[in-house]
Write a protein that holds these residues in place. Structure first.
Motif, PDB file in Angstrom:
ATOM      1  N   GLY A 118       0.875  -1.158   0.030  1.00  8.65           N
ATOM      2  CA  GLY A 118      -0.182   0.045  -0.062  1.00  8.65           C
ATOM      3  C   GLY A 118       0.841   1.282  -0.084  1.00  8.65           C
ATOM      4  N   ASP A 119       0.385   2.169   1.127  1.00  7.89           N
ATOM      5  CA  ASP A 119       1.350   3.428   0.990  1.00  7.89           C
ATOM      6  C   ASP A 119       2.852   3.442   1.424  1.00  7.89           C
ATOM      7  OD1 ASP A 119      -1.238   4.668   0.441  1.00  7.89           O
ATOM      8  OD2 ASP A 119      -1.672   5.201   2.566  1.00  7.89           O
ATOM      9  N   GLY A 121       4.730   1.615  -0.029  1.00 10.76           N
ATOM     10  CA  GLY A 121       5.677   1.611  -1.356  1.00 10.76           C
ATOM     11  C   GLY A 121       6.545   0.506  -1.552  1.00 10.76           C
ATOM     12  N   VAL A 122       6.199  -0.634  -0.804  1.00 14.27           N
ATOM     13  CA  VAL A 122       7.077  -1.648  -0.844  1.00 14.27           C
ATOM     14  C   VAL A 122       5.916  -2.981  -1.436  1.00 14.27           C
ATOM     15  CG1 VAL A 122       8.328  -3.655   0.451  1.00 14.27           C
ATOM     16  CG2 VAL A 122       8.381  -1.253   1.112  1.00 14.27           C
ATOM     17  N   ASN A 123       6.343  -3.245  -2.775  1.00  4.44           N
ATOM     18  CA  ASN A 123       5.333  -4.272  -3.169  1.00  4.44           C
ATOM     19  C   ASN A 123       5.988  -5.331  -4.060  1.00  4.44           C
ATOM     20  OD1 ASN A 123       2.731  -2.641  -3.019  1.00  4.44           O
ATOM     21  ND2 ASN A 123       4.083  -1.315  -3.935  1.00  4.44           N
ATOM     22  N   GLY A 124       5.169  -6.496  -4.487  1.00  4.00           N
ATOM     23  CA  GLY A 124       5.794  -7.490  -5.173  1.00  4.00           C
ATOM     24  C   GLY A 124       6.471  -8.621  -4.489  1.00  4.00           C
ATOM     25  N   LYS A 125       7.905  -8.813  -4.988  1.00  5.39           N
ATOM     26  CA  LYS A 125       8.752  -9.636  -4.294  1.00  5.39           C
ATOM     27  C   LYS A 125       9.276  -9.092  -3.008  1.00  5.39           C
ATOM     28  CE  LYS A 125       9.725 -13.013  -7.925  1.00  5.39           C
ATOM     29  NZ  LYS A 125       8.767 -12.545  -8.994  1.00  5.39           N
ATOM     30  N   VAL A 126       9.198  -9.640  -1.963  1.00  2.00           N
ATOM     31  CA  VAL A 126       9.820  -8.936  -0.749  1.00  2.00           C
ATOM     32  C   VAL A 126      10.369  -9.806   0.182  1.00  2.00           C
ATOM     33  CG1 VAL A 126       8.237  -7.087  -0.856  1.00  2.00           C
ATOM     34  CG2 VAL A 126       7.608  -8.869   0.656  1.00  2.00           C
ATOM     35  N   ILE A 127      11.410  -9.555   1.125  1.00  5.37           N
ATOM     36  CA  ILE A 127      12.059 -10.265   2.334  1.00  5.37           C
ATOM     37  C   ILE A 127      12.091  -9.499   3.461  1.00  5.37           C
ATOM     38  CG2 ILE A 127      13.877 -11.599   3.261  1.00  5.37           C
ATOM     39  CD1 ILE A 127      14.739 -11.904   0.341  1.00  5.37           C
ATOM     40  N   HIS A 128      11.163  -9.892   4.213  1.00  2.00           N
ATOM     41  CA  HIS A 128      10.754  -9.064   5.380  1.00  2.00           C
ATOM     42  C   HIS A 128      11.878  -9.522   6.593  1.00  2.00           C
ATOM     43  CE1 HIS A 128       7.804  -7.213   8.604  1.00  2.00           C
ATOM     44  NE2 HIS A 128       8.734  -6.582   8.528  1.00  2.00           N
ATOM     45  N   MET A 150       7.900  -2.533  -8.300  1.00  2.00           N
ATOM     46  CA  MET A 150       6.888  -3.188  -8.933  1.00  2.00           C
ATOM     47  C   MET A 150       5.381  -3.168  -8.442  1.00  2.00           C
ATOM     48  SD  MET A 150       8.198  -7.028  -8.031  1.00  2.00           S
ATOM     49  CE  MET A 150       9.824  -6.896  -8.466  1.00  2.00           C
ATOM     50  N   TRP A 151       4.370  -3.663  -9.387  1.00  3.93           N
ATOM     51  CA  TRP A 151       3.101  -3.925  -8.798  1.00  3.93           C
ATOM     52  C   TRP A 151       3.159  -5.111  -7.894  1.00  3.93           C
ATOM     53  CZ3 TRP A 151       0.009  -0.080  -8.852  1.00  3.93           C
ATOM     54  CH2 TRP A 151      -0.104   0.795  -9.985  1.00  3.93           C
ATOM     55  N   PRO A 152       2.066  -5.186  -6.927  1.00 10.88           N
ATOM     56  CA  PRO A 152       2.237  -6.332  -6.043  1.00 10.88           C
ATOM     57  C   PRO A 152       2.292  -7.644  -6.775  1.00 10.88           C
ATOM     58  CG  PRO A 152       0.733  -4.788  -5.175  1.00 10.88           C
ATOM     59  CD  PRO A 152       0.908  -4.503  -6.604  1.00 10.88           C
ATOM     60  N   GLU A 153       1.632  -7.678  -8.001  1.00 13.04           N
ATOM     61  CA  GLU A 153       1.812  -8.894  -8.536  1.00 13.04           C
ATOM     62  C   GLU A 153       2.906  -9.160  -9.418  1.00 13.04           C
ATOM     63  OE1 GLU A 153       0.036  -6.250 -11.803  1.00 13.04           O
ATOM     64  OE2 GLU A 153       0.013  -6.468  -9.764  1.00 13.04           O
ATOM     65  N   GLY A 154       3.935  -8.213  -9.478  1.00  9.90           N
ATOM     66  CA  GLY A 154       5.296  -8.390 -10.130  1.00  9.90           C
ATOM     67  C   GLY A 154       5.645  -7.687 -11.252  1.00  9.90           C
ATOM     68  N   SER A 155       4.491  -7.058 -11.824  1.00 13.23           N
ATOM     69  CA  SER A 155       4.855  -6.336 -13.100  1.00 13.23           C
ATOM     70  C   SER A 155       5.133  -5.043 -12.816  1.00 13.23           C
ATOM     71  CB  SER A 155       3.295  -6.251 -13.936  1.00 13.23           C
ATOM     72  OG  SER A 155       2.428  -5.495 -13.314  1.00 13.23           O
ATOM     73  N   GLN A 156       5.750  -4.188 -14.099  1.00 10.37           N
ATOM     74  CA  GLN A 156       6.003  -2.815 -14.154  1.00 10.37           C
ATOM     75  C   GLN A 156       5.112  -1.888 -14.508  1.00 10.37           C
ATOM     76  OE1 GLN A 156       9.946  -1.805 -13.245  1.00 10.37           O
ATOM     77  NE2 GLN A 156       9.077  -3.429 -12.183  1.00 10.37           N
ATOM     78  N   ALA A 157       4.915  -0.554 -13.683  1.00 14.50           N
ATOM     79  CA  ALA A 157       3.814   0.376 -14.440  1.00 14.50           C
ATOM     80  C   ALA A 157       4.388   0.721 -15.683  1.00 14.50           C
ATOM     81  CB  ALA A 157       4.005   1.205 -13.272  1.00 14.50           C
ATOM     82  N   SER A 158       3.399   1.291 -16.343  1.00 15.72           N
ATOM     83  CA  SER A 158       3.774   2.051 -17.505  1.00 15.72           C
ATOM     84  C   SER A 158       4.474   3.401 -17.417  1.00 15.72           C
ATOM     85  CB  SER A 158       2.569   2.345 -18.259  1.00 15.72           C
ATOM     86  OG  SER A 158       1.572   1.245 -18.702  1.00 15.72           O
ATOM     87  N   PRO A 159       5.566   3.883 -18.284  1.00 13.72           N
ATOM     88  CA  PRO A 159       6.438   4.915 -17.885  1.00 13.72           C
ATOM     89  C   PRO A 159       5.408   6.123 -18.173  1.00 13.72           C
ATOM     90  CG  PRO A 159       7.037   3.887 -19.936  1.00 13.72           C
ATOM     91  CD  PRO A 159       6.164   2.936 -19.189  1.00 13.72           C
TER      92      PRO A 159
END
Length: 208
Positions: A118-119, A121-128, A150-159
């Motif tokens: 969410g806010d 700014g940590v999304n997608g593949k993470v190690i906590h 990246m987005w939570p599902e792992g893709s990249q936002a459009s530039p």
């Protein structure tokens, strides 16, 4: 948020969040751990080893290590990484949301391939990793991760011209972070692949 919990029979404390900027140079920087210099928490286990680059924090190194009994630990993979915001307080481990991670050993709490921060700014593949009290003994660095952009599902936002999106890797500037360790998307993908193959790390070791 759906993070898979990993129960680890090890003692260690830590915290991470973000990444650091800097153009890659050919200067000698954070080298891999020296032979026998550091050992993992368990024989034949894996751990992460983050070596800060004092001259260029955004061009530091994160290693995936294998602990080998009675021998030097094996480097399984090495990645460029950053920690800190690159500003005046970027090397101050007690500067919350600005400085790089405090030195020490951190316990890995969980990993998730589809984290939604969410806010944060940590999304997608993470190690906590765990929170850690910095050297002043008062300030706790919290919400610490190894992650990318990246987005939570792992893709990249459009530039979008003129926009630095937290959901898209734009270049060396994205190695900057609020304290976390950041990798580019291809590298965190590779880290997840190798951790799945060799075993998920139980600890993160941070050194200068």
């Amino acid at each position: 948020m759906g993070i898979r919990q990993r129960l680890v029979p090890l003692a260690a404390v830590l915290a991470l969040t973000g990444g650091l900027a800097a153009v890659q140079t050919t200067t000698a920087l954070a080298a891999q751990p020296a032979s026998g210099q550091t050992k993992g928490a368990a024989a034949d286990g894996t751990y992460l080893y983050f070596n800060k680059n004092q001259s260029d924090p955004g061009n530091s190194r994160l290693h995936l290590m294998k602990s080998v009994p009675d021998a030097k630990d094996e480097v399984l993979a090495t990645y460029r990484a950053g920690s800190g915001d690159g500003g005046a307080n970027g090397k101050d481990e007690c500067a919350s949301s600005q400085g790089w991670l405090p030195n020490g050993t951190y316990q890995v709490l969980a990993h998730d391939a589809h984290y939604n921060g969410g806010d944060l700014g940590v999304n997608g593949k993470v190690i906590h990793v765990e929170d850690k009290v910095c050297e002043n003994g008062r300030t706790t660095r919290a919400e610490l991760f190894v992650h990318s952009e990246m987005w939570p599902e792992g893709s990249q936002a459009s530039p979008r011209p003129g926009e630095d999106s937290p959901y898209r890797w734009d270049g060396s500037g994205d190695y900057r972070s609020l304290g976390c360790i950041k990798l580019k998307p291809a590298d965190i993908d590779n880290l997840f692949s190798k951790a799945g193959r060799y075993g998920w790390p139980d600890e993160l070791k941070v050194v200068s």
